[in-house]
Design a protein around this motif. Structure first.
Motif, short mmCIF file in Angstrom:
data_model
loop_
_atom_site.label_atom_id
_atom_site.label_comp_id
_atom_site.label_asym_id
_atom_site.label_seq_id
_atom_site.Cartn_x
_atom_site.Cartn_y
_atom_site.Cartn_z
N UNK A 5 0.84 -1.19 0.00
CA UNK A 5 0.00 0.00 0.00
C UNK A 5 0.88 1.24 0.00
N UNK A 6 0.30 2.36 -0.39
CA UNK A 6 1.00 3.65 -0.37
C UNK A 6 0.25 4.57 0.59
N UNK A 7 0.93 5.01 1.65
CA UNK A 7 0.32 5.96 2.60
C UNK A 7 0.47 7.37 2.04
N UNK A 8 -0.66 8.00 1.75
CA UNK A 8 -0.63 9.34 1.16
C UNK A 8 -0.13 10.37 2.17
N UNK A 9 -0.60 10.26 3.42
CA UNK A 9 -0.17 11.16 4.48
C UNK A 9 -0.47 12.61 4.20
N UNK A 10 0.32 13.48 4.83
CA UNK A 10 0.26 14.92 4.56
C UNK A 10 1.46 15.28 3.70
N UNK A 11 1.26 16.15 2.74
CA UNK A 11 2.36 16.49 1.83
C UNK A 11 2.59 18.01 1.76
N UNK A 25 -7.60 -3.91 -4.86
CA UNK A 25 -7.18 -3.58 -6.22
C UNK A 25 -6.42 -2.26 -6.28
N UNK A 26 -6.70 -1.35 -5.35
CA UNK A 26 -6.04 -0.04 -5.32
C UNK A 26 -4.97 -0.03 -4.24
N UNK A 27 -4.08 0.96 -4.32
CA UNK A 27 -2.92 0.98 -3.43
C UNK A 27 -2.86 2.17 -2.48
N UNK A 28 -3.33 3.33 -2.91
CA UNK A 28 -3.07 4.55 -2.13
C UNK A 28 -4.08 4.74 -1.00
N UNK A 29 -3.57 4.71 0.23
CA UNK A 29 -4.38 4.91 1.43
C UNK A 29 -4.41 6.40 1.73
N UNK A 30 -5.59 6.99 1.76
CA UNK A 30 -5.72 8.44 1.96
C UNK A 30 -5.61 8.79 3.45
N UNK A 31 -4.48 8.43 4.02
CA UNK A 31 -4.25 8.66 5.45
C UNK A 31 -2.76 8.58 5.71
N UNK A 32 -2.35 8.91 6.95
CA UNK A 32 -0.93 8.78 7.30
C UNK A 32 -0.64 7.49 8.06
N UNK A 33 -1.67 6.67 8.28
CA UNK A 33 -1.47 5.33 8.82
C UNK A 33 -2.62 4.46 8.31
N UNK A 34 -2.49 3.16 8.52
CA UNK A 34 -3.52 2.23 8.03
C UNK A 34 -4.70 2.20 8.99
N UNK A 35 -5.76 2.87 8.63
CA UNK A 35 -6.98 2.89 9.42
C UNK A 35 -8.07 2.14 8.65
N UNK A 36 -9.11 1.71 9.35
CA UNK A 36 -10.12 0.85 8.75
C UNK A 36 -10.79 1.46 7.52
N UNK A 37 -11.35 2.65 7.66
CA UNK A 37 -12.09 3.27 6.57
C UNK A 37 -11.26 3.49 5.32
N UNK A 38 -10.14 4.21 5.45
CA UNK A 38 -9.31 4.47 4.26
C UNK A 38 -8.79 3.20 3.57
N UNK A 39 -8.49 2.16 4.35
CA UNK A 39 -7.99 0.91 3.75
C UNK A 39 -9.12 0.19 3.03
N UNK A 40 -10.31 0.12 3.63
CA UNK A 40 -11.42 -0.60 3.00
C UNK A 40 -11.88 0.05 1.70
#
Length: 312
Positions: free
Chosen positions: A12-18, A169-184
């Motif tokens: 996965x790719x953690x998007x985090x803050x940029x 199927x997708x990789x980018x997690x819209x968060x800075x850590x793996x949380x339930x909602x963004x991962x699902x």
């Protein structure tokens, strides 16, 4: 979509803050400083409670357990937060992602139960003072603390297990850590049923503990108002004010993120609100529990005098 056509994601790719430029440097420096202060503050409480016999009460024992929990809780997410601030979107193996997800929610649910136990302690101390030390013996304290950890790590198995078994199927997690909602949101299949399960589990646990806490504080208020003097009422309420503040921060932000309107998560505000209970609350807890606390200040003086005596 046919199950055989799913592309299983291994990373996965953690998007985090940029942030960029000066803002990036400030964000990294501020995050690192707050993280180190959080570790130092919670370690300070643990050491102080162990070192000073004047703090050998159930209330301070539970506070020290909360501080121990916060050390692990904040350390579960801040390293990936710092990594995304330093390097931008960052890869994380799927196995590590699911481990982080499980540990984070296990510690969060443990804290939820522990805050309920701390409210029970205050209720017994104020409403049942004559039987308090019998009802809250050392053995009872250890059993309550052990129960919170077992309950927290057991409850998190359900949502974390369901999430880990989904095809992605997708990789980018819209968060800075793996949380339930963004991962699902990255799954190849419809996750509405899974979302309902985890909202039901987390929502039920949070709601039940919050109702318990409110009920106990209702009993506390009723008992305190019967006290004869204003000074005794103020003293009783002062022992509860810190706990009430922590409960408000923790449950308020958690309910908004996990049980609140979907628009919050859809617009990306979830990770901003998540900073409150994953980052700021562990930082503020030592300050909240020690600020204007005469017993802690006196304990610091006693421990300081002991250290000076040993060095001379």
């Amino acid at each position: 979509m046919d199950h055989v056509n799913y592309t299983w994601t291994q990373i996965f790719i953690l998007a985090g803050f940029t942030p960029t430029g000066t803002l990036q440097h400030l964000a990294i420096f501020g995050t690192l400083c707050i993280y180190l202060l959080t570790l130092a503050g919670n370690l300070f409480i643990i050491v102080l409670v162990q070192a000073d016999s004047g703090l050998s009460t159930p209330m301070y024992f539970f506070i020290s357990v909360l501080s121990f929990l916060e050390l692990w809780y904040v350390s579960t997410t801040v390293p990936t937060l710092l990594h995304t601030l330093l390097h931008g979107p960052s890869p994380i193996p799927s196995a590590a992602c699911f481990v982080q997800l499980y540990v984070f929610h296990s510690l969060g649910m443990t804290e939820c139960y522990l805050l309920g136990v701390m409210a029970l302690d205050r209720y017994l101390a104020i409403c049942r003072p004559l039987h308090y030390h019998v009802l809250m013996s050392r053995q009872v304290q250890l059993r309550l603390v052990g129960g919170t950890w077992v309950a927290g790590f057991s409850a998190a198995l359900v949502p974390a297990g369901l999430t880990a078994t989904l095809p992605y199927c997708l990789k980018e997690v819209a968060h800075y850590f793996c949380d339930l909602g963004p991962v699902m949101q990255l799954a190849c299949v419809d996750t509405s049923w899974h979302a309902q399960v985890y909202i039901a589990v987390i929502g039920m646990i949070n709601t039940c503990n919050l109702v318990l806490i409110l009920g106990l504080y209702g009993g506390i208020v009723k008992a305190v108002l019967k006290l004869p003097s204003a000074a005794s009422r103020a003293k009783a309420f002062s022992t509860c004010s810190s706990h009430i503040t922590v409960v408000t921060l923790f449950f308020g932000s958690a309910f908004i993120v996990y049980v609140g309107p979907p628009e919050i998560r859809a617009e990306g505000r979830g990770k901003l609100i998540a900073l409150v209970y994953t980052f700021l609350t562990p930082f503020l807890n030592p300050i909240i529990y020690t600020l204007r606390n005469k017993e802690v200040k006196e304990a610091v003086k006693r421990v300081t005098q002991k250290i000076k005596a040993l060095l001379t």
